[in-house]
Scaffold this motif. Structure first.
Motif, short mmCIF file in Angstrom:
data_model
loop_
_atom_site.label_atom_id
_atom_site.label_comp_id
_atom_site.label_asym_id
_atom_site.label_seq_id
_atom_site.Cartn_x
_atom_site.Cartn_y
_atom_site.Cartn_z
N ASP A 47 0.85 -1.19 0.00
CA ASP A 47 0.00 0.00 0.00
C ASP A 47 0.89 1.24 0.00
OD1 ASP A 47 -2.31 1.57 0.14
OD2 ASP A 47 -2.35 1.51 2.34
N ASN A 48 0.73 2.07 -0.99
CA ASN A 48 1.53 3.30 -1.12
C ASN A 48 3.03 3.04 -1.05
OD1 ASN A 48 -0.65 5.10 -1.40
ND2 ASN A 48 -0.97 5.12 0.81
N GLY A 49 3.47 1.97 -1.69
CA GLY A 49 4.89 1.68 -1.77
C GLY A 49 5.49 1.02 -0.55
N HIS A 50 4.67 0.64 0.42
CA HIS A 50 5.15 -0.01 1.63
C HIS A 50 4.38 -1.30 1.87
CE1 HIS A 50 7.53 3.46 2.86
NE2 HIS A 50 6.50 4.21 2.50
N ALA A 52 2.08 -3.58 3.58
CA ALA A 52 0.98 -3.36 4.52
C ALA A 52 0.64 -4.63 5.28
CB ALA A 52 -0.25 -2.86 3.77
#
Length: 66
Positions: A47-50, A52
């Motif tokens: 999620d958003n490059g990280h 999750a």
């Protein structure tokens, strides 16, 4: 002895080790005589490059009770 194997997916927000532990802990709530675990795959949701959520596909072996 007869051994049965079930496949589960454990999850964790922290790491893959916790994901494996969570799968075993959940299985132990309803399965007696767990003998071992085999980790077959690691995946994760991003999620958003990280990362999750960490996921671990596991096979849990347990003794069949007569």
């Amino acid at each position: 002895m007869v051994v049965k194997v079930i496949e589960l997916v454990g999850t964790s927000r922290h790491n893959w080790t916790d994901a494996v532990d969570n799968a075993v802990l959940e299985a132990a709530k309803t399965v007696d005589a767990i003998l071992g675990v085999e980790v077959t795959n690691f995946t994760a949701n991003v999620d958003n490059g990280h990362i999750a959520e960490y996921k671990a596909d596991v096979k849990i072996a347990f003794q069949v009770q007569h």
